[in-house]
Design an enzyme around this catalytic site. Structure first.
Site, PDB file in Angstrom:
ATOM      1  N   LYS A   1     -42.934  15.175 -11.893  1.00  0.00           N
ATOM      2  CA  LYS A   1     -42.951  16.143 -13.011  1.00  0.00           C
ATOM      3  C   LYS A   1     -42.984  15.434 -14.370  1.00  0.00           C
ATOM      4  CE  LYS A   1     -39.002  17.896 -11.796  1.00  0.00           C
ATOM      5  NZ  LYS A   1     -38.704  17.080 -10.616  1.00  0.00           N
TER       6      LYS A   1
ATOM      7  N   ARG B   1     -33.444  25.248 -13.656  1.00  0.00           N
ATOM      8  CA  ARG B   1     -33.203  24.662 -12.338  1.00  0.00           C
ATOM      9  C   ARG B   1     -32.372  25.566 -11.453  1.00  0.00           C
ATOM     10  NH1 ARG B   1     -33.769  19.014 -13.439  1.00  0.00           N
ATOM     11  NH2 ARG B   1     -33.456  17.708 -11.626  1.00  0.00           N
TER      12      ARG B   1
ATOM     13  N   ARG C   1     -39.052   3.731  -8.285  1.00  0.00           N
ATOM     14  CA  ARG C   1     -39.076   4.014  -9.734  1.00  0.00           C
ATOM     15  C   ARG C   1     -38.213   3.017 -10.517  1.00  0.00           C
ATOM     16  NH1 ARG C   1     -37.903   9.926 -11.696  1.00  0.00           N
ATOM     17  NH2 ARG C   1     -36.047   9.678 -10.433  1.00  0.00           N
TER      18      ARG C   1
ATOM     19  N   ARG D   1     -32.531   3.926 -11.783  1.00  0.00           N
ATOM     20  CA  ARG D   1     -31.588   5.006 -12.092  1.00  0.00           C
ATOM     21  C   ARG D   1     -30.487   5.083 -11.043  1.00  0.00           C
ATOM     22  NH1 ARG D   1     -35.076  10.350 -13.547  1.00  0.00           N
ATOM     23  NH2 ARG D   1     -33.488  11.288 -12.224  1.00  0.00           N
TER      24      ARG D   1
ATOM     25  N   ARG E   1     -29.329  15.131  -4.221  1.00  0.00           N
ATOM     26  CA  ARG E   1     -30.300  15.819  -5.092  1.00  0.00           C
ATOM     27  C   ARG E   1     -31.267  16.682  -4.274  1.00  0.00           C
ATOM     28  NH1 ARG E   1     -32.716  10.914  -8.054  1.00  0.00           N
ATOM     29  NH2 ARG E   1     -34.057  12.357  -9.159  1.00  0.00           N
TER      30      ARG E   1
END
Ligand code: AP5
Length: 258
Positions: free
Chosen positions: A40, A120, A159, A192, A203
């Site tokens: 996203k 969300r 990432r 992260r 998550r």
């Protein structure tokens, strides 16, 4: 969260679009929806450049709180960071307060806005509907990015982020020129905390329970546009632009037929 306003370290990312008076085209008002790591943020960056729209990422805003010193950080901010570290959702009242503080910037943006990571929950979506109705703004579409779970996990685990300019890399799909170093500002990249496997698991569960119901919510509002997130970021971007164009054509045709 009132102290966030005006704080240079927690500024709204990418919200410098020209005012409405200088623009000839209709502003875009879009929500980007999809599981953690689907891409996203990557698409929002590309779209914000193409559409000249303001990109609001609630995740980026929460992460920017980490740059504040202990004395600058309020208890609410500290609490928000704890939820985030565990991979849980930050409570709705904190998120809504934060978005409300930035509402004026969003509404002033002549190119419109791209909401990434917000709403969300159904409660957040209802609050957004109410706020937009107050300003006579309608969402144009909700872009729902879809990708098989295995590929999502690969995107998350590879990432890397720049702590300084927030640029996002991927060790395989989008590596920096020098391993571990940001191409833009030269800072050392980091992983992260919520990309660790235990937080990723939380998550994904939270997404299924609290955020996936938004798919039905926006389908019922006639706003949902499903987009495959397979392929390179550029391929997904082109698919997104095409889907938006097709939707605009469809809406225009319906209006002519009325
Ligand atoms: P947030 O930052 O919003 O995290 P998220 O939704 O989990 O999304 P991500 O940022 O992890 O992924 P993304 O889909 O943007 O993917 P990206 O483009 O980076 O939120 C973090 C936390 O903040 C939440 O867990 C929560 O605690 C809190 N929070 C935030 N908003 C909240 C709210 N409204 N309510 C309550 N709590 C809230 O891409 C991922 C990787 O893949 C990158 O490395 C990228 O380079 C790579 N990549 C992207 N596209 C491709 C592609 N096409 N091919 C190959 N690699 C790709």
């Amino acid at each position: 969260m009132a102290q966030l306003e005006g704080d240079q370290k927690a500024q709204l990312k990418g919200c410098e679009a020209r005012p409405a008076s200088q623009r000839q085209v209709q502003p875009h008002h879009l929500v980007l929806l999809g599981a953690p790591g689907v891409g996203k943020g990557t698409q929002a960056e590309l779209l914000s450049t193409r559409l000249d729209a303001c990109h609001l990422s609630t995740g980026d805003i929460f992460r920017s709180l980490k740059t504040l010193s202990d004395s600058e950080r309020t208890p609410t901010m500290t609490r928000a960071l704890e939820y985030m570290r565990r991979g849980e959702l930050v409570p709705d009242e904190i998120v809504l307060g934060l978005v409300a503080e930035r509402g004026r910037n969003l509404l002033r943006s002549g190119g419109g806005f791209l909401l990434d990571g917000f709403p969300r929950t159904v409660a957040q979506a209802e609050a957004l509907d109410t706020a937009l109705a107050r300003h006579n703004i309608q969402l144009e579409a909700v872009l729902e990015y879809e990708l098989p779970i295995g590929k999502i996990v690969a995107r998350l685990s590879g990432r890397r982020i720049c702590p300084n300019c927030q640029a996002v890399y991927h060790i395989e799909a989008h590596p920096p020129k020098v391993s571990g170093i940001c191409d833009i500002c030269g800072a050392a990249l980091y992983q992260r905390e919520d990309d660790r496997p235990e937080a990723v698991h939380v998550r994904m569960e939270v997404y299924k329970k609290s955020t996936a119901p938004l798919i039905e919510f926006y389908r019922n509002e006639g706003l949902l546009v499903a987009i495959s997130a397979e392929g390179t970021p550029e391929e997904v971007f082109e698919r997104t632009i095409l889907a938006l164009q097709q939707r605009q054509d469809k809406v225009a045709k319906t209006m002519v037929e009325r």
